[in-house]
Design a protein around this motif. Sequence first.
Motif, PDB file in Angstrom:
ATOM      1  N   VAL A  51       0.860  -1.180   0.000  1.00 49.98           N
ATOM      2  CA  VAL A  51       0.000   0.000   0.000  1.00 49.98           C
ATOM      3  C   VAL A  51       0.895   1.228   0.000  1.00 49.98           C
ATOM      4  CG1 VAL A  51      -1.706   1.326   1.309  1.00 49.98           C
ATOM      5  CG2 VAL A  51      -1.840  -1.173   1.265  1.00 49.98           C
ATOM      6  N   THR A  52       0.577   2.181  -0.856  1.00 53.90           N
ATOM      7  CA  THR A  52       1.240   3.488  -0.829  1.00 53.90           C
ATOM      8  C   THR A  52       0.151   4.548  -0.806  1.00 53.90           C
ATOM      9  OG1 THR A  52       1.370   3.602  -3.238  1.00 53.90           O
ATOM     10  CG2 THR A  52       3.294   2.727  -2.101  1.00 53.90           C
ATOM     11  N   ALA A  53       0.441   5.642  -0.124  1.00 51.75           N
ATOM     12  CA  ALA A  53      -0.536   6.728  -0.042  1.00 51.75           C
ATOM     13  C   ALA A  53       0.191   8.064   0.091  1.00 51.75           C
ATOM     14  CB  ALA A  53      -1.460   6.522   1.152  1.00 51.75           C
ATOM     15  N   THR A  54      -0.387   9.081  -0.507  1.00 49.74           N
ATOM     16  CA  THR A  54       0.127  10.442  -0.401  1.00 49.74           C
ATOM     17  C   THR A  54      -1.030  11.352  -0.016  1.00 49.74           C
ATOM     18  OG1 THR A  54       1.780  10.007  -2.104  1.00 49.74           O
ATOM     19  CG2 THR A  54       1.310  12.312  -1.620  1.00 49.74           C
ATOM     20  N   VAL A  55      -0.809  12.172   1.013  1.00 50.38           N
ATOM     21  CA  VAL A  55      -1.823  13.099   1.501  1.00 50.38           C
ATOM     22  C   VAL A  55      -1.294  14.515   1.341  1.00 50.38           C
ATOM     23  CG1 VAL A  55      -3.121  13.845   3.537  1.00 50.38           C
ATOM     24  CG2 VAL A  55      -2.657  11.399   3.172  1.00 50.38           C
ATOM     25  N   ALA A  56      -2.080  15.373   0.689  1.00 51.30           N
ATOM     26  CA  ALA A  56      -1.708  16.781   0.534  1.00 51.30           C
ATOM     27  C   ALA A  56      -2.007  17.505   1.846  1.00 51.30           C
ATOM     28  CB  ALA A  56      -2.486  17.413  -0.612  1.00 51.30           C
ATOM     29  N   LEU A  57      -0.962  17.958   2.538  1.00 46.76           N
ATOM     30  CA  LEU A  57      -1.150  18.582   3.850  1.00 46.76           C
ATOM     31  C   LEU A  57      -1.901  19.906   3.773  1.00 46.76           C
ATOM     32  CD1 LEU A  57       2.234  17.740   5.604  1.00 46.76           C
ATOM     33  CD2 LEU A  57       0.001  16.651   5.898  1.00 46.76           C
ATOM     34  N   ASP A  58      -1.831  20.614   2.634  1.00 44.91           N
ATOM     35  CA  ASP A  58      -2.554  21.880   2.524  1.00 44.91           C
ATOM     36  C   ASP A  58      -4.060  21.684   2.337  1.00 44.91           C
ATOM     37  OD1 ASP A  58      -2.662  21.035  -0.109  1.00 44.91           O
ATOM     38  OD2 ASP A  58      -1.925  22.916  -0.965  1.00 44.91           O
ATOM     39  N   SER A  59      -4.508  20.426   2.296  1.00 44.23           N
ATOM     40  CA  SER A  59      -5.936  20.146   2.149  1.00 44.23           C
ATOM     41  C   SER A  59      -6.604  19.878   3.493  1.00 44.23           C
ATOM     42  CB  SER A  59      -6.149  18.966   1.199  1.00 44.23           C
ATOM     43  OG  SER A  59      -5.745  17.741   1.789  1.00 44.23           O
ATOM     44  N   VAL A  60      -5.931  20.253   4.593  1.00 41.66           N
ATOM     45  CA  VAL A  60      -6.488  20.035   5.924  1.00 41.66           C
ATOM     46  C   VAL A  60      -7.808  20.796   6.070  1.00 41.66           C
ATOM     47  CG1 VAL A  60      -5.210  21.936   7.047  1.00 41.66           C
ATOM     48  CG2 VAL A  60      -5.968  19.967   8.401  1.00 41.66           C
ATOM     49  N   ASP A  61      -8.783  20.144   6.697  1.00 43.82           N
ATOM     50  CA  ASP A  61     -10.102  20.739   6.903  1.00 43.82           C
ATOM     51  C   ASP A  61     -10.607  20.329   8.283  1.00 43.82           C
ATOM     52  OD1 ASP A  61     -12.711  21.634   6.898  1.00 43.82           O
ATOM     53  OD2 ASP A  61     -13.310  20.527   5.105  1.00 43.82           O
ATOM     54  N   THR A  62     -10.636  21.300   9.191  1.00 40.08           N
ATOM     55  CA  THR A  62     -11.147  21.056  10.541  1.00 40.08           C
ATOM     56  C   THR A  62     -12.512  21.695  10.746  1.00 40.08           C
ATOM     57  OG1 THR A  62     -10.072  23.019  11.451  1.00 40.08           O
ATOM     58  CG2 THR A  62      -8.807  20.945  11.495  1.00 40.08           C
ATOM     59  N   GLY A  63     -13.076  22.224   9.661  1.00 37.16           N
ATOM     60  CA  GLY A  63     -14.369  22.885   9.775  1.00 37.16           C
ATOM     61  C   GLY A  63     -14.257  24.340  10.170  1.00 37.16           C
ATOM     62  N   ASN A  64     -13.031  24.863  10.258  1.00 41.45           N
ATOM     63  CA  ASN A  64     -12.809  26.261  10.623  1.00 41.45           C
ATOM     64  C   ASN A  64     -11.707  26.808   9.708  1.00 41.45           C
ATOM     65  OD1 ASN A  64     -11.390  28.503  11.955  1.00 41.45           O
ATOM     66  ND2 ASN A  64     -12.783  28.124  13.666  1.00 41.45           N
ATOM     67  N   ARG A 111      -8.599  28.403  11.383  1.00 41.00           N
ATOM     68  CA  ARG A 111      -7.738  27.396  12.005  1.00 41.00           C
ATOM     69  C   ARG A 111      -6.975  26.618  10.931  1.00 41.00           C
ATOM     70  NH1 ARG A 111     -10.772  24.106  16.069  1.00 41.00           N
ATOM     71  NH2 ARG A 111     -12.000  23.502  14.263  1.00 41.00           N
ATOM     72  N   ASP A 112      -7.652  26.276   9.835  1.00 39.12           N
ATOM     73  CA  ASP A 112      -6.996  25.530   8.753  1.00 39.12           C
ATOM     74  C   ASP A 112      -5.860  26.345   8.140  1.00 39.12           C
ATOM     75  OD1 ASP A 112      -8.890  23.609   9.288  1.00 39.12           O
ATOM     76  OD2 ASP A 112     -10.128  24.088   7.538  1.00 39.12           O
ATOM     77  N   ALA A 113      -6.084  27.652   7.952  1.00 36.29           N
ATOM     78  CA  ALA A 113      -5.029  28.524   7.403  1.00 36.29           C
ATOM     79  C   ALA A 113      -3.842  28.568   8.362  1.00 36.29           C
ATOM     80  CB  ALA A 113      -5.577  29.916   7.140  1.00 36.29           C
ATOM     81  N   HIS A 114      -4.127  28.645   9.671  1.00 38.42           N
ATOM     82  CA  HIS A 114      -3.040  28.681  10.644  1.00 38.42           C
ATOM     83  C   HIS A 114      -2.286  27.349  10.673  1.00 38.42           C
ATOM     84  CE1 HIS A 114      -1.415  29.158  14.953  1.00 38.42           C
ATOM     85  NE2 HIS A 114      -0.591  29.719  14.088  1.00 38.42           N
ATOM     86  N   LEU A 115      -2.995  26.234  10.560  1.00 37.05           N
ATOM     87  CA  LEU A 115      -2.332  24.925  10.536  1.00 37.05           C
ATOM     88  C   LEU A 115      -1.377  24.797   9.348  1.00 37.05           C
ATOM     89  CD1 LEU A 115      -5.191  22.473  11.537  1.00 37.05           C
ATOM     90  CD2 LEU A 115      -3.062  22.905  12.781  1.00 37.05           C
ATOM     91  N   MET A 164       3.435  26.116  11.874  1.00 40.27           N
ATOM     92  CA  MET A 164       2.688  24.891  12.187  1.00 40.27           C
ATOM     93  C   MET A 164       3.128  23.759  11.241  1.00 40.27           C
ATOM     94  SD  MET A 164       0.741  25.652  14.768  1.00 40.27           S
ATOM     95  CE  MET A 164      -0.970  25.466  15.103  1.00 40.27           C
ATOM     96  N   LEU A 165       2.262  23.339  10.319  1.00 40.14           N
ATOM     97  CA  LEU A 165       2.631  22.275   9.387  1.00 40.14           C
ATOM     98  C   LEU A 165       3.649  22.725   8.344  1.00 40.14           C
ATOM     99  CD1 LEU A 165      -0.817  20.559   8.691  1.00 40.14           C
ATOM    100  CD2 LEU A 165       1.120  19.609   9.946  1.00 40.14           C
ATOM    101  N   ASP A 166       3.672  24.006   8.062  1.00 42.76           N
ATOM    102  CA  ASP A 166       4.601  24.570   7.075  1.00 42.76           C
ATOM    103  C   ASP A 166       4.472  23.823   5.746  1.00 42.76           C
ATOM    104  OD1 ASP A 166       6.544  26.088   5.855  1.00 42.76           O
ATOM    105  OD2 ASP A 166       8.216  25.172   6.942  1.00 42.76           O
ATOM    106  N   VAL A 167       3.269  23.933   5.149  1.00 46.58           N
ATOM    107  CA  VAL A 167       2.988  23.172   3.934  1.00 46.58           C
ATOM    108  C   VAL A 167       3.839  23.615   2.739  1.00 46.58           C
ATOM    109  CG1 VAL A 167       0.679  22.541   4.675  1.00 46.58           C
ATOM    110  CG2 VAL A 167       0.999  24.587   3.272  1.00 46.58           C
ATOM    111  N   ALA A 168       4.432  24.796   2.785  1.00 46.62           N
ATOM    112  CA  ALA A 168       5.331  25.206   1.702  1.00 46.62           C
ATOM    113  C   ALA A 168       6.572  24.315   1.681  1.00 46.62           C
ATOM    114  CB  ALA A 168       5.724  26.671   1.858  1.00 46.62           C
TER     115      ALA A 168
END
Length: 184
Positions: free
Chosen positions: A63-76, A79-83, A88-92
């Motif tokens: 199994v292989t998987a890739t998750v785009a960290l800039d696609s985080v969604d917490t419903g806020n 908060r998502d922009a700050h993450l 924080m995650l430093d998606v750049a």
Amino acid sequence: MTSKTVTTIPTALPLAAGHWTLDPFHSAVGFTIRHLGISKVRGQFMRFEADLIVGDTLDSCAVTATVALDSVDTGNADRDAHLSAPDMLDVANRPAMVFRSTRIDGAGDDWIMAGDLTIGEVTRSVTFDVEFGGVEDSIVDGRRHAGFEAKGEIRRSDFGLGFAPAILGDSVKIQLDMQFVEPE
């Protein structure tokens, strides 16, 4: 003393061999983390890819998987922009989280999947408890689908993500609901 040869007959795998593709419309990547140590924040990642390669034996499955960290969604959205921000995650600099299985064991409905999870430049071994939901022919596309639920836990600090320790817990629980489509 006589020696006895024990032959183990491998259990038949519950899936046809080949490259199973992800059904993204019936799959999800979720997480839970403690906030202030008193409640949980739940979120999900909206963009991800996964591949399931089924071989003739468990040793030839992967199994292989890739998750785009800039696609985080917490419903806020705030908060998502700050993450996603550099503190924080430093998606750049950490655009994706990548998983590659190294071992799959089990039978029936209960399985264990171990592998390497990479976030940014850091790779750590992780283990997921996997529940096999079964296979079913879809009335929509006429193809066989297989469902899985996987649960695991990582420590943010193991991946260099120790930001805001007084606010966010170190433990992140991961829940994957995945549906794959049998090869044609």
